[in-house]
Design a protein around this motif. Structure first.
Motif, mmCIF file in Angstrom:
data_model
loop_
_atom_site.group_PDB
_atom_site.id
_atom_site.type_symbol
_atom_site.label_atom_id
_atom_site.label_comp_id
_atom_site.label_asym_id
_atom_site.label_seq_id
_atom_site.Cartn_x
_atom_site.Cartn_y
_atom_site.Cartn_z
ATOM 1 N N UNK A 14 -16.878 -20.848 -3.190
ATOM 2 C CA UNK A 14 -17.039 -19.538 -3.822
ATOM 3 C C UNK A 14 -18.461 -19.031 -3.621
ATOM 4 N N UNK A 15 -19.434 -19.945 -3.539
ATOM 5 C CA UNK A 15 -20.820 -19.545 -3.267
ATOM 6 C C UNK A 15 -20.922 -18.909 -1.889
ATOM 7 N N UNK A 16 -20.318 -19.545 -0.882
ATOM 8 C CA UNK A 16 -20.329 -18.971 0.464
ATOM 9 C C UNK A 16 -19.641 -17.624 0.512
ATOM 10 N N UNK A 17 -18.549 -17.491 -0.230
ATOM 11 C CA UNK A 17 -17.845 -16.205 -0.278
ATOM 12 C C UNK A 17 -18.721 -15.131 -0.903
ATOM 13 N N UNK A 57 -15.296 -6.795 12.609
ATOM 14 C CA UNK A 57 -16.612 -6.770 13.273
ATOM 15 C C UNK A 57 -16.710 -5.623 14.274
ATOM 16 N N UNK A 58 -15.760 -5.459 15.220
ATOM 17 C CA UNK A 58 -15.872 -4.306 16.125
ATOM 18 C C UNK A 58 -15.636 -2.975 15.426
ATOM 19 N N UNK A 74 -22.069 -7.728 2.967
ATOM 20 C CA UNK A 74 -21.215 -6.606 3.350
ATOM 21 C C UNK A 74 -21.395 -5.430 2.398
ATOM 22 N N UNK A 75 -21.378 -5.709 1.101
ATOM 23 C CA UNK A 75 -21.372 -4.620 0.117
ATOM 24 C C UNK A 75 -22.665 -3.818 0.106
ATOM 25 N N UNK A 101 -22.391 -11.142 8.007
ATOM 26 C CA UNK A 101 -21.650 -11.476 6.787
ATOM 27 C C UNK A 101 -20.146 -11.551 7.039
ATOM 28 N N UNK A 102 -19.618 -10.695 7.906
ATOM 29 C CA UNK A 102 -18.196 -10.748 8.237
ATOM 30 C C UNK A 102 -17.841 -12.069 8.916
#
Length: 400
Positions: A309-312, A384-385, A319-320, A285-286
């Motif tokens: 906005x859909x992709x976001x 990510x890391x 993530x959440x 997701x990141x």
């Protein structure tokens, strides 16, 4: 593990029934909260024109909610630990109701900002209490799916919020926000009728140990990134679409379409994180968030901006849902009260929700909209890391 109930014979059917009811209640609680957070989005061009606000001032107005949640995050967690998750959730809902009615009768930028700030304070208390209340009632190996379900309703609030804001402009803004305030009070009364549930076991110096745990801090940081990104979107996308001639209803429709996608994904992503570990969906997701942010930066077509906005939303869901469960897992490992852990998480989220509109508005006004989007893309890649430090493997129950 503590549960909300006890039964002399087989308690499992009763446990399941109580968990289902509590999931519904907590879902309604977070739904009401996020409706208020996002209802202002389609109204922003209207407010900016009426009050002659700059992009920076518009960002301050949107970010006031996050500022209240940031300042109230850890204190709300401490209060919820002391008085119990249920009482904290009910008190937060009542304060949210009063602040929303005050927002309805505000007529200046300063008054609107002040009431948004109080709404953020109330939100911090509500989320710390409600999420801890549910987490303490859910086995660890099911938290990802359960919290993902609740987060889906939080996203539904983000969907309905802009639609309600647009409805307010078409009918009566004051009447709509008064109705929301009254509804929040009714939800508080419903929550007060539920069993109080378990209290957190607070160990000495748990907060100090947790704040010294890089895994816990990494988990908290993960929840900040999408909050920052959507803080930028909440300012720049409505203003961009408004400048392209889109009205409040059309702007709301863009966020509604994106949100419905996220509602369906959240429980499934949470379930995946229960089976394959929290990091797996977070990392993907990141990377998706970074790609979407870069495309936002180069987009000059209003329809493409709305579609992005859909992709976001898909990236945020990835993530959440596992990120919230990861915070809970790390808090449990550190012997930290769930109420306090979610209070710390609320502070992290609020920093992003406050900084996003401010940075987005300021950079957008100073050097153009691409700059804050590219900043978000770089932040997602760098996270990510960082997320690996907080990662856990597939979740096992205490008896596995």
């Amino acid at each position: 593990m503590h549960f909300l109930w006890s039964d002399a014979a087989d308690p499992r059917p009763r446990r399941l029934a109580q968990v289902r009811r509590l999931v519904i209640l907590v879902s309604v609680v977070v739904f009401a909260d996020t409706v208020l957070f996002s209802a202002i989005i389609p109204l922003l061009p209207h407010i900016v024109d009426d009050l002659d606000l700059s992009k920076l001032q518009a960002g301050m107005l949107v970010g006031a909610y996050g500022a209240g949640a940031m300042i109230g995050g850890i204190p709300s967690g401490l209060l919820a630990t002391r008085i119990g998750p249920k009482r904290a959730a009910v008190a937060g809902l009542l304060l949210l109701s009063l602040a929303t009615i005050a927002f309805a009768f505000s007529s200046s930028g300063a008054a609107l900002g002040a009431t948004r700030f109080v709404q953020g304070l109330a939100s911090a208390m509500t989320w710390a209490g409600a999420l801890a209340w549910l987490t303490l009632s859910t086995p660890r190996e099911q938290r990802g799916k359960t919290l993902g379900t609740v987060f889906g309703f939080a996203v539904l609030g983000f969907i309905v919020g802009p639609a309600i804001g647009a409805l307010g402009e078409l009918t009566s803004i004051r009447g709509v926000f008064v109705a929301i305030g009254v509804t929040a009070a009714l939800v508080a009364l419903a929550a007060a009728s539920f069993p109080a549930g378990a209290r957190d076991e607070v160990r000495p110096r748990a907060l100090r140990r947790a704040l010294g745990d890089t895994r816990f801090l990494a988990a908290v940081w993960v929840t900040l990134v999408p909050a920052l990104f959507f803080g930028v979107l909440d300012v720049l996308v409505p203003l961009s679409l408004g400048a392209a001639g889109w009205g409040s209803v059309a702007i709301a429709a863009a966020f509604v379409a994106a949100g419905f996608t996220e509602v369906g994904l959240a429980p499934a992503i949470g379930s995946i994180s229960d089976r394959r570990g929290r990091l797996y969906p977070i990392r993907l997701a990141l990377l998706l968030l970074a790609i979407v942010a870069v495309v936002f930066a180069v987009s000059t077509v209003a329809l493409l901006t709305a579609a992005l906005v859909i992709g976001a939303s898909i990236a945020a869901s990835g993530i959440y849902s596992p990120g919230i469960a990861l915070v809970s897992d790390r808090a449990e490992a550190d012997g930290m009260a769930q109420t306090l852990a979610f209070g710390v998480m609320n502070t992290s989220w609020a920093i992003g929700a406050m900084a996003g509109p401010l940075v987005g508005g300021a950079l957008g006004e100073a050097v153009g909209d691409p700059a804050p989007y590219l900043m978000c893309a770089a932040l997602a890649v760098l996270t990510v890391p960082i997320a690996r430090f907080g990662a856990t493997g597939p979740v096992r129950s205490a008896t596995s």
